[in-house]
Design an enzyme around this catalytic site. Structure first.
Site, PDB file in Angstrom:
ATOM      1  N   ASP A   1      47.352 -15.411  98.088  1.00  0.00           N
ATOM      2  CA  ASP A   1      46.463 -16.438  98.653  1.00  0.00           C
ATOM      3  C   ASP A   1      45.748 -15.909  99.901  1.00  0.00           C
ATOM      4  O   ASP A   1      44.759 -16.485 100.346  1.00  0.00           O
ATOM      5  CB  ASP A   1      47.289 -17.659  99.084  1.00  0.00           C
TER       6      ASP A   1
ATOM      7  N   LYS B   1      46.535 -23.175  87.212  1.00  0.00           N
ATOM      8  CA  LYS B   1      46.899 -21.788  87.543  1.00  0.00           C
ATOM      9  C   LYS B   1      47.787 -21.209  86.449  1.00  0.00           C
ATOM     10  O   LYS B   1      47.668 -20.032  86.094  1.00  0.00           O
ATOM     11  CB  LYS B   1      47.589 -21.734  88.915  1.00  0.00           C
TER      12      LYS B   1
ATOM     13  N   GLN C   1      51.791 -23.970  97.019  1.00  0.00           N
ATOM     14  CA  GLN C   1      50.672 -24.912  96.904  1.00  0.00           C
ATOM     15  C   GLN C   1      50.618 -25.808  98.140  1.00  0.00           C
ATOM     16  O   GLN C   1      51.620 -26.384  98.549  1.00  0.00           O
ATOM     17  CB  GLN C   1      50.844 -25.760  95.632  1.00  0.00           C
TER      18      GLN C   1
END
Ligand code: GUN
Length: 279
Positions: free
Chosen positions: A116, A49, A93
């Site tokens: 997200d 990322k 995460q």
């Protein structure tokens, strides 16, 4: 032989386009990536990322926290980032180490920075077709279909896997495109009977070679979201690629299909957050 839906090439061109848009902005978008503990796979994802951010001109702010940070400190950090004008997207995460309540963590992220799209507001928005962010993996699948002019409208789409992150939003997004959608999962009695009906088959289970050639209708579009790591370190999807690509019309490879598209969508969500809500 099926046409390969090339996620690598499309993701690269999306990131190039993002970079040129970022070049016209007063200040670059900022993405905060929080990782807790030392799960090796998660560290690889986070490293990738960061690489994508670099390629797009997005500033990445990494928070690499020890496993014993604790829920309260993690929530406090998110609270601080919610109010930081340099941060346009916040990503925690997953998975978190044992003892953390990940749903509470996702809920603490401001819906304005929920790149997200795991917050309940984002999930609910998809149901209504009204949203600021779409979850990156299903959004990447839709972008891939669009790029190859594969229109789900009126098609029978079968989604295998009913996770909150991929299967459920994927089904909803296909429904929003006026597809007829079947969702299959671990308790589905006769999986093959359903998959054989699919014009577009999306598999997001994480089980090596779950989808064999006899489970696919000739000419179907096959999208493989699975990531399975073999003992030799190589990665394969949920679909028996070699056999299925002989009968499908289109197929995504693993790696190089949905994976890079997921990461490109994260960059796109971060850019859009900065453009629509510059702080
Ligand atoms: N872990 C594996 N994939 C993802 C993802 O897309 N987002 C987050 N937050 N964690 C993940």
């Amino acid at each position: 032989m099926a046409i390969i839906l090339d996620g690598n090439t499309l993701a690269k061109s999306i990131k190039k386009d993002i970079k040129s848009q970022v070049g016209n902005m007063m200040a670059p978008p900022g993405l905060a990536v929080i990782i807790v503990g030392d799960d090796p796979a998660s560290h690889v994802y986070v490293k990738n990322k960061k690489k994508d951010c670099l390629a797009c001109g997005i500033t990445s702010h990494e928070f690499d926290l020890p496993e014993d940070t604790g829920q309260e400190k993690l929530l406090a950090l998110i609270g601080k980032l919610n109010n930081d004008p340099n941060i346009h997207g916040i990503l925690v995460q997953s998975p978190l180490p044992e003892g953390y309540n990940i749903q509470e963590v996702f809920q603490r992220i401001s819906p304005k920075k929920d790149v997200d799209a795991f917050h309940i507001n984002s999930a609910g928005g998809i149901l209504r077709g009204e949203y600021s962010f779409l979850p990156c993996t299903p959004a990447g699948v839709i972008a891939l279909l669009d790029h190859y002019n594969i229109d789900p409208m009126g098609k029978h789409c079968v989604v295998v896997g009913h996770s909150n992150i991929v299967g459920k939003p994927m089904a909803m997004m296909l429904l929003n495109r006026n597809a007829t959608v079947t969702i299959c999962h671990i308790h589905t009695a006769d999986l093959a009977a359903h998959t054989r009906q699919a014009d577009i088959l999306v598999c997001a289970v994480g089980k090596l070679d779950l989808i064999t050639a006899d489970m696919v209708k000739p000419g179907a579009v096959v999208i493989d979201v699975g990531i399975n790591r073999l003992e030799n370190g190589k990665i394969r999807g949920d679909v028996d690629f070699e056999a299925v690509s002989e009968i499908a019309s289109h197929i995504t490879p693993v790696p190089g299909g949905v994976g890079p598209m997921t990461r490109a969508m994260l960059m796109l969500n971060t850019l859009n957050s900065a453009l629509t809500c510059p702080q």
